[in-house]
Design an enzyme around this catalytic site. Structure first.
Site, PDB file in Angstrom:
ATOM      1  N   HIS A   8       0.804  -1.228   0.000  1.00 18.92           N
ATOM      2  CA  HIS A   8       0.000   0.000   0.000  1.00 18.92           C
ATOM      3  C   HIS A   8       0.833   1.274   0.000  1.00 18.92           C
ATOM      4  O   HIS A   8       0.302   2.361  -0.193  1.00 18.92           O
ATOM      5  CB  HIS A   8      -0.920   0.006   1.232  1.00 18.92           C
ATOM      6  CG  HIS A   8      -1.680  -1.266   1.392  1.00 18.92           C
ATOM      7  ND1 HIS A   8      -1.261  -2.268   2.237  1.00 18.92           N
ATOM      8  CD2 HIS A   8      -2.816  -1.706   0.796  1.00 18.92           C
ATOM      9  CE1 HIS A   8      -2.114  -3.284   2.170  1.00 18.92           C
ATOM     10  NE2 HIS A   8      -3.059  -2.967   1.303  1.00 18.92           N
ATOM     11  N   GLY A  24      -7.554  12.513   6.500  1.00 17.46           N
ATOM     12  CA  GLY A  24      -8.223  11.448   5.772  1.00 17.46           C
ATOM     13  C   GLY A  24      -8.125  11.630   4.273  1.00 17.46           C
ATOM     14  O   GLY A  24      -7.943  10.677   3.514  1.00 17.46           O
ATOM     15  N   ARG A  28      -6.118  16.938   1.074  1.00 17.25           N
ATOM     16  CA  ARG A  28      -5.674  17.703   2.240  1.00 17.25           C
ATOM     17  C   ARG A  28      -4.210  17.424   2.533  1.00 17.25           C
ATOM     18  O   ARG A  28      -3.472  18.304   2.973  1.00 17.25           O
ATOM     19  CB  ARG A  28      -6.537  17.403   3.468  1.00 17.25           C
ATOM     20  CG  ARG A  28      -6.322  18.409   4.604  1.00 17.25           C
ATOM     21  CD  ARG A  28      -7.169  18.093   5.815  1.00 17.25           C
ATOM     22  NE  ARG A  28      -8.580  18.093   5.478  1.00 17.25           N
ATOM     23  CZ  ARG A  28      -9.512  17.412   6.135  1.00 17.25           C
ATOM     24  NH1 ARG A  28      -9.164  16.645   7.157  1.00 17.25           N
ATOM     25  NH2 ARG A  28     -10.773  17.475   5.781  1.00 17.25           N
ATOM     26  N   ARG A  47      -2.583   4.155  -5.118  1.00 19.64           N
ATOM     27  CA  ARG A  47      -4.033   4.348  -5.008  1.00 19.64           C
ATOM     28  C   ARG A  47      -4.409   5.818  -4.821  1.00 19.64           C
ATOM     29  O   ARG A  47      -5.479   6.132  -4.305  1.00 19.64           O
ATOM     30  CB  ARG A  47      -4.620   3.505  -3.871  1.00 19.64           C
ATOM     31  CG  ARG A  47      -4.500   2.005  -4.073  1.00 19.64           C
ATOM     32  CD  ARG A  47      -4.969   1.234  -2.858  1.00 19.64           C
ATOM     33  NE  ARG A  47      -4.866  -0.193  -3.072  1.00 19.64           N
ATOM     34  CZ  ARG A  47      -5.910  -1.017  -3.204  1.00 19.64           C
ATOM     35  NH1 ARG A  47      -7.139  -0.532  -3.151  1.00 19.64           N
ATOM     36  NH2 ARG A  47      -5.741  -2.306  -3.395  1.00 19.64           N
ATOM     37  N   ARG A  91      -3.288  12.319  13.690  1.00 23.23           N
ATOM     38  CA  ARG A  91      -4.427  12.432  12.779  1.00 23.23           C
ATOM     39  C   ARG A  91      -4.952  13.858  12.821  1.00 23.23           C
ATOM     40  O   ARG A  91      -5.191  14.416  13.902  1.00 23.23           O
ATOM     41  CB  ARG A  91      -5.528  11.448  13.178  1.00 23.23           C
ATOM     42  CG  ARG A  91      -6.875  11.753  12.529  1.00 23.23           C
ATOM     43  CD  ARG A  91      -7.852  10.604  12.580  1.00 23.23           C
ATOM     44  NE  ARG A  91      -9.229  11.059  12.529  1.00 23.23           N
ATOM     45  CZ  ARG A  91      -9.830  11.634  11.501  1.00 23.23           C
ATOM     46  NH1 ARG A  91      -9.146  11.856  10.384  1.00 23.23           N
ATOM     47  NH2 ARG A  91     -11.086  12.016  11.571  1.00 23.23           N
ATOM     48  N   VAL A  92      -5.115  14.469  11.665  1.00 23.82           N
ATOM     49  CA  VAL A  92      -5.701  15.805  11.564  1.00 23.82           C
ATOM     50  C   VAL A  92      -6.939  15.679  10.681  1.00 23.82           C
ATOM     51  O   VAL A  92      -6.830  15.498   9.465  1.00 23.82           O
ATOM     52  CB  VAL A  92      -4.704  16.851  11.014  1.00 23.82           C
ATOM     53  CG1 VAL A  92      -3.701  17.249  12.081  1.00 23.82           C
ATOM     54  CG2 VAL A  92      -3.963  16.339   9.782  1.00 23.82           C
ATOM     55  N   GLY A  93      -8.101  15.733  11.308  1.00 23.90           N
ATOM     56  CA  GLY A  93      -9.313  15.456  10.557  1.00 23.90           C
ATOM     57  C   GLY A  93     -10.484  16.294  11.013  1.00 23.90           C
ATOM     58  O   GLY A  93     -10.340  17.259  11.754  1.00 23.90           O
ATOM     59  N   SER A  94     -11.638  15.887  10.554  1.00 20.45           N
ATOM     60  CA  SER A  94     -12.874  16.584  10.911  1.00 20.45           C
ATOM     61  C   SER A  94     -13.710  15.700  11.823  1.00 20.45           C
ATOM     62  O   SER A  94     -13.570  14.472  11.829  1.00 20.45           O
ATOM     63  CB  SER A  94     -13.667  16.952   9.654  1.00 20.45           C
ATOM     64  OG  SER A  94     -13.945  15.797   8.880  1.00 20.45           O
ATOM     65  N   GLU A 183     -16.248  10.610  14.635  1.00 14.53           N
ATOM     66  CA  GLU A 183     -15.373  10.518  13.472  1.00 14.53           C
ATOM     67  C   GLU A 183     -15.195   9.033  13.173  1.00 14.53           C
ATOM     68  O   GLU A 183     -15.950   8.218  13.694  1.00 14.53           O
ATOM     69  CB  GLU A 183     -14.069  11.280  13.682  1.00 14.53           C
ATOM     70  CG  GLU A 183     -13.305  10.927  14.935  1.00 14.53           C
ATOM     71  CD  GLU A 183     -12.419   9.726  14.747  1.00 14.53           C
ATOM     72  OE1 GLU A 183     -11.401   9.825  14.044  1.00 14.53           O
ATOM     73  OE2 GLU A 183     -12.725   8.661  15.326  1.00 14.53           O
ATOM     74  N   MET A 184     -14.229   8.658  12.331  1.00 14.73           N
ATOM     75  CA  MET A 184     -14.211   7.271  11.871  1.00 14.73           C
ATOM     76  C   MET A 184     -12.835   6.599  11.877  1.00 14.73           C
ATOM     77  O   MET A 184     -12.689   5.511  11.331  1.00 14.73           O
ATOM     78  CB  MET A 184     -14.799   7.182  10.452  1.00 14.73           C
ATOM     79  CG  MET A 184     -16.211   7.721  10.341  1.00 14.73           C
ATOM     80  SD  MET A 184     -16.997   7.430   8.735  1.00 14.73           S
ATOM     81  CE  MET A 184     -17.371   5.678   8.862  1.00 14.73           C
ATOM     82  N   GLU A 185     -11.828   7.212  12.496  1.00  9.53           N
ATOM     83  CA  GLU A 185     -10.481   6.645  12.386  1.00  9.53           C
ATOM     84  C   GLU A 185      -9.688   6.537  13.681  1.00  9.53           C
ATOM     85  O   GLU A 185      -8.759   5.727  13.775  1.00  9.53           O
ATOM     86  CB  GLU A 185      -9.649   7.471  11.388  1.00  9.53           C
ATOM     87  CG  GLU A 185     -10.053   7.357   9.947  1.00  9.53           C
ATOM     88  CD  GLU A 185     -11.198   8.282   9.555  1.00  9.53           C
ATOM     89  OE1 GLU A 185     -11.941   7.950   8.621  1.00  9.53           O
ATOM     90  OE2 GLU A 185     -11.359   9.334  10.210  1.00  9.53           O
ATOM     91  N   SER A 207     -16.497  20.070  11.904  1.00 11.56           N
ATOM     92  CA  SER A 207     -16.910  20.416  10.547  1.00 11.56           C
ATOM     93  C   SER A 207     -18.416  20.623  10.433  1.00 11.56           C
ATOM     94  O   SER A 207     -18.886  21.303   9.514  1.00 11.56           O
ATOM     95  CB  SER A 207     -16.479  19.325   9.568  1.00 11.56           C
ATOM     96  OG  SER A 207     -17.058  18.084   9.935  1.00 11.56           O
ATOM     97  N   ASP A 208     -19.150  20.026  11.355  1.00  9.76           N
ATOM     98  CA  ASP A 208     -20.600  20.177  11.358  1.00  9.76           C
ATOM     99  C   ASP A 208     -21.130  19.764  12.725  1.00  9.76           C
ATOM    100  O   ASP A 208     -20.423  19.120  13.504  1.00  9.76           O
ATOM    101  CB  ASP A 208     -21.250  19.318  10.264  1.00  9.76           C
ATOM    102  CG  ASP A 208     -20.946  17.832  10.435  1.00  9.76           C
ATOM    103  OD1 ASP A 208     -21.868  17.072  10.740  1.00  9.76           O
ATOM    104  OD2 ASP A 208     -19.772  17.428  10.270  1.00  9.76           O
ATOM    105  N   ARG A 221     -13.309  22.339   4.412  1.00 12.07           N
ATOM    106  CA  ARG A 221     -12.690  21.213   5.117  1.00 12.07           C
ATOM    107  C   ARG A 221     -11.291  20.951   4.575  1.00 12.07           C
ATOM    108  O   ARG A 221     -10.380  20.611   5.318  1.00 12.07           O
ATOM    109  CB  ARG A 221     -13.543  19.947   4.944  1.00 12.07           C
ATOM    110  CG  ARG A 221     -14.882  20.003   5.625  1.00 12.07           C
ATOM    111  CD  ARG A 221     -15.547  18.650   5.563  1.00 12.07           C
ATOM    112  NE  ARG A 221     -16.960  18.731   5.939  1.00 12.07           N
ATOM    113  CZ  ARG A 221     -17.701  17.689   6.256  1.00 12.07           C
ATOM    114  NH1 ARG A 221     -17.178  16.499   6.250  1.00 12.07           N
ATOM    115  NH2 ARG A 221     -18.965  17.836   6.573  1.00 12.07           N
TER     116      ARG A 221
END
Length: 242
Positions: A8, A24, A28, A47, A91-94, A183-185, A207-208, A221
């Site tokens: 990967h 994610g 970004r 990918r 991790r830098v996310g929303s 979030e999801m991670e 983000s919301d 975002r």
């Protein structure tokens, strides 16, 4: 000898810095590299998951996307920790807010990550393991946010396997337990770090809000979450001196 390149990640040994920022979204990742790192070099694009290494305040720092969800984060963080010698992943996310105290653009430092995923079952613990952040990273990031006078909250997030949940009442119990948002991670990242003996922290921007009409556009975002990114980069720079 661990296998590199991996299925990967096409990077060679030594291509990544000791600290990797992981948004994610691959776009970004590209934005962070081009706008915050000096002399960024593309080290992975398998990918379309773009990974770059450059310097920030003289410190080698990398940024690579994780994709969406715990299986994707699980693959990339595992390979970075175990095959590429990465010590810290930020991790830098929303995050979608659950708490009434949070508003769009607020920053959340995830002290822990509750989850509805079975990701932790692989580790064979006889009970429920608590996915938690590294305290050193958490403390450093919190201090940086305070020094900058930023609106920042430390607490628990929910890492969910389901974005579209058929049970519309599922969030009520998490809200009762003080969970700040979804979030999801993060849970997969924390569990991989714990197992590898490495360090991880999730820094998210709201983000919301799931119960108020507040939301950022996809463009916002991608490009306007600079405060979160700068906290992560300054944390990376400070950790290099410890």
């Amino acid at each position: 000898m661990f296998p590199t390149p991996t299925p990967h990640i096409s990077a060679k040994p030594g291509d990544f810095g000791k600290t990797v920022l992981m948004p994610g979204d691959p776009l970004r990742s590209k934005f962070i590299a081009e706008n915050f790192l000096e002399n960024p070099v593309l080290v992975n694009n398998v990918r379309g998951v773009q990974g770059y290494t450059g310097t920030y305040k003289g410190v080698p720092v990398s940024v690579m996307a994780s994709g969406m969800g715990m299986p994707s984060m699980g693959i990339y963080s595992y390979e970075l920790f175990n095959f590429y010698g990465v010590e810290n992943i930020l991790r830098v996310g929303s995050v979608g807010a659950l708490s009434e105290k949070l508003h769009v653009r607020d920053i959340v430092l995830a002290q822990g990550a509750c989850t509805n995923s079975a990701y932790a079952a692989q580790f064979g613990c006889r009970g429920a393991i608590a996915p938690i952040a590294d305290y050193g990273l958490l403390r450093t990031a919190a201090d940086i946010a305070e020094e900058r006078g930023l609106r920042c909250t430390v607490g628990n997030l929910l890492s969910s396997d389901t974005f579209y949940d058929d049970d519309k009442t599922a969030n009520a119990a998490w809200i009762k337990m003080g969970v700040l948002g979804i979030e999801m991670e993060a849970a997969a990242l924390y569990l991989n770090a714990m197992r590898a003996g490495k360090k991880a922290l999730t820094i998210c921007t709201v983000s919301d809000h799931l119960y108020r009409p507040e939301a950022l556009s996809p463009e916002d975002r991608q490009e306007s979450l600079t405060q979160m990114i700068e906290i992560a980069l300054d944390t990376a720079a400070k950790m290099a001196s410890k």
